[in-house]
Design an enzyme around this catalytic site. Sequence first.
Site, PDB file in Angstrom:
ATOM      1  N   SER A 567      68.822 -18.131 -38.627  1.00 19.85           N
ATOM      2  CA  SER A 567      68.696 -17.862 -40.053  1.00 19.85           C
ATOM      3  C   SER A 567      68.256 -19.154 -40.757  1.00 19.85           C
ATOM      4  CB  SER A 567      70.006 -17.313 -40.599  1.00 19.85           C
ATOM      5  OG  SER A 567      69.823 -16.750 -41.871  1.00 19.85           O
ATOM      6  N   ASP A 652      66.032  -6.428 -40.430  1.00 17.69           N
ATOM      7  CA  ASP A 652      66.725  -7.553 -41.062  1.00 17.69           C
ATOM      8  C   ASP A 652      66.486  -7.531 -42.570  1.00 17.69           C
ATOM      9  OD1 ASP A 652      67.813 -10.013 -41.787  1.00 17.69           O
ATOM     10  OD2 ASP A 652      67.055 -11.015 -40.001  1.00 17.69           O
ATOM     11  N   HIS A 687      69.891  -8.486 -39.079  1.00 13.12           N
ATOM     12  CA  HIS A 687      70.073  -9.935 -39.068  1.00 13.12           C
ATOM     13  C   HIS A 687      71.042 -10.407 -37.999  1.00 13.12           C
ATOM     14  CE1 HIS A 687      69.395 -13.747 -41.030  1.00 13.12           C
ATOM     15  NE2 HIS A 687      70.684 -13.980 -41.161  1.00 13.12           N
TER      16      HIS A 687
END
Length: 714
Positions: A567, A652, A687
């Site tokens: 991320s 995501d 995610h």
Amino acid sequence: MALRNKFIISGLALSTLMIFGCSNDAATELKATPPVAEKIPYLVKSPHGDRNDPYYWLRDDERKAPAMIAHLEAENAYYDAYRSSYAELTATVEQEIIGRIKQDDSSLPYVKGDYEYSTVYEAGKEYPIYQRRDLRVADAEPEVMLDVNELAQGQAFMQVSNMQVSPNQQLLAYMVDPTGRRQYELRIRDLTTGEDLPDRLQGLSSAIAWAKDNETLFVIENDPQTLLSTRVLKHKLGQPAAQAELVYEETDNTFYMYVSNTKDGEYITISLSQTVSSELHILDADTPNAEFTLFAPRERHLKYSADHIDGRWIIRTDMDAPNYQMMQVSHADIGDKANWQPLIAPSDDVFIQDYEVFTDYLALNERSNGLRRIRIVPWQDPAAAQVVAADEQAYVMSFERNVEQATDTLRYTYSSLTTPATIYAYDMTSGEQQQLKQTEVPNYNASLYSTERTWAKADDGTMVPVTLLYQKGFRKDGTAPLYQYAYGSYGSSSDPYFRSTVFSLVDRGFVYAIAHIRGGQEMGRQWYEDGKLLNKINTFTDFIDVTEHLVAAGYAHPDKVFAMGGSAGGLLMGAVANMAPQHYRGLMAHVPFVDVVTTMLDETIPLTTNEFDEWGNPKQKAYYDYMLSYSPYDQVSAQDYPAILVTTGLHDSQVQYFEPAKWVAKLREHKTDANPLMFKTNMTAGHGGSSGRFARMKEIAEEYAFILNLLEAK
């Protein structure tokens, strides 16, 4: 169009070869011909000049465009072909990792109301089973409230993100996400029958709050475009979803929003928060049809949170306290921060991370010298505060579930890189403690490993803490491979929790390192300030300086350094790849935020407006120029890069799949080396990757096997 059509055909051909199998020669040929994405001119507009983005076409908000899907599938097939040569190694590592999971396990039970609650995992099953036992019935057997394995049948992804039992203990409200997009559906289960009620609300955040009438629920509806949490809805059981009443709407799109109950159940709260400001609205849970009351008006550069006990509110705030202080106010005096009274003074050296409120005690979870500890403060004599002791150099203490306020017992979890999560009951009166449960880790012997804390000097003289794990008997002779991890954004700290997966590397001689770089909050609020906005470069240079320190100090061989981030940590990997590629044999970037400027210019993308105070608003030239200077996608150049493994999830909602897709395409175009560049898209997840516990372990095994194969290749 001809190029795109040709690419679609080649992508399908690659997929077909992988489905039906191919010879070693065919696999070798596939490895030699990575997918090449078409380039289509596209201008990204900004007040400070337009930029051509030839891979912008990979963005599809509906996630259905045939050309885009074909590209992702071709990349997946290319990666499958590459890793087929070390499939046996991957399977071995996966077996090792899963072998350290106690498959038939259960959580430490806790008591709330008339029931004892726990979570159970059964051998071979991917998902948890939530159950409870009626304490009013002698020798009562546990009853299943929710079996997520049943919900997941026929689903490629399933996550239950939040569950809340009604005050009368007869209903269970829970939030389900079947795609990984983090857009939830509210469901209500009658715990007396085990059946779900017909009530269904969709497009929600995971937040839930119950009123005391056991029929009124407060939830948050997300904006369908930006996915931001914008509207608090009041839902009465049995009424159609369309009749849910709007009770609060947030018009400032830089704020996140959440609803919950205070720990004592007396109030419903709407919490609003952004990087530098927060606000709280409260409602008596006995009067769900009344209006919410403002706790204290939002102010820029004022953050606070509060919990209720016995007619007063205990407040954690950064008012005149960058590292936070504790304050209090009577319920009658809410509405104005001028009425807040000091409880625990702020410190330049200790950051207050979290707190728990009890009848006779205040428990603080603090950061001191980069480590999380717990301090117990008696209300009657704050000067008699005690810090819970720890024996290891590097560790983390955090609060366990504490559901009762009228108790002298605090439950907390202790962990380190060598000590599995251990839950203690701490007597806040006597200081005595009892171990209640330690996570059982099969095929693990703590005596074989050591952990230590070292410090790396950054290029500006700042000393950066680093936590290390290695086998006992390790010698700093410069021969070991290194796996270095960091995050370094949002003030989120990378604590040295026990991670059973990494022993598949450590057992093969790796040193595992967590770099506590600026942008996190390990060393207090200033540590965060020094790693965001116009100081963001410090995050990247800190990471590189840690690598150089570990190599120079003999912890690692200079040609055996691997690094991983996900991320915003994937942004870190992308920046490091551009700035210091020569230091790394391989980089692993999971769901990486790599297209910083284009994303932050687009206010229709989830998270953009909430994060102007984290990255900057590129509509302002100073931020535009600075962000452009480190944005991994924009800074790709004709140079040698390390081997890189990139992963993403098609659904995501935090970092859109097209960021890493574009980045990989541009890397393929410009890089001058022959090192592998692999890109995998999980077509059924978001995610956090796969939702099942074993499926997640498989993804980690694939990463480790990628590293080990590179290590063996030279």
